[in-house]
Design a protein around this motif. Sequence first.
Motif, short mmCIF file in Angstrom:
data_model
loop_
_atom_site.label_atom_id
_atom_site.label_comp_id
_atom_site.label_asym_id
_atom_site.label_seq_id
_atom_site.Cartn_x
_atom_site.Cartn_y
_atom_site.Cartn_z
N ARG A 190 0.73 2.15 6.54
CA ARG A 190 0.14 0.84 6.82
C ARG A 190 -0.38 0.29 5.49
N THR A 191 -0.75 -0.96 5.49
CA THR A 191 -1.40 -1.55 4.32
C THR A 191 -2.76 -2.09 4.72
N ASN A 215 4.54 -9.58 6.13
CA ASN A 215 3.82 -8.33 5.95
C ASN A 215 4.76 -7.29 5.35
N GLU A 217 6.70 -3.96 5.81
CA GLU A 217 7.22 -3.23 6.97
C GLU A 217 8.10 -2.08 6.52
#
Length: 259
Positions: A190-191, A215, A217
């Motif tokens: 995740r970020t 985003n 991914e």
Amino acid sequence: MIFYFSATGNSEFIAEKLAKRLDENSLGDITNLLCENKTNFSLRADEIVGFVFPIYGWSLPNIVRSFINRLKLTNYSNQYIYFVVTCGDDIGIADRHIAQTLANIGLRIDAGYSVIMPDSYICLPGFEVDSDSKRRDKYAVLNERIDHIAADIKQRRIVMDVKHGAFAQFKTKVLGALFHRYLVTDKYFRTTDDCIKCGKCVEVCPLHNITLTDNIEWHGNCTGCLACYHHCPTRSVRFGRFTDSKGQYLLSRYRDEIS
């Protein structure tokens, strides 16, 4: 001919130094070769073939295994073949896995070596990048180790000079098997809000598994190299919750420490 795979720079450094010491002009990045579908090579009668890559979970990285499974070396007639693997401490019985993977395509390993390098695995409790002092200690003996390996290869020595470590079979067969089954995945990536969407993670992913639109991914084709994590300039790439306070490592940041 040297084939190498590297995510944080350790194995690339070894491959480049070996190539220089062996006067080897053919240095192939496994990542690029796979992307370009270049897996067929013709050998000279006196050719030496090397494989240089890191150990993941006391075995081969999946990307290296995939490359070897597709590799075709025409004119192979028991030319000298060796491997050099980088590891934080030891390799378990990875040498057996490497030998069997190559045997499956008809190649025989003549020599194998392990080189202790700074740790970069950070995805479980208790795993962290090396301290400054430990990193420098590993670097201090690195060139001597490379010199020794290069001298052996020039002499075409038949040797298995690797550090198996304690509980070697347990590490590879049990812990390593669990690692490759459950932790070589991108579903925990995740970020954080610190992500600046610079695209560095997209650029360095060896399998082109990451995209940037609105985003960041990941798309399910991960080899577990952690290049995205270690290259992130804002430390905003995370793997689960265990990496929240972990460090980063790239050899390029410390090249001046290697004497």
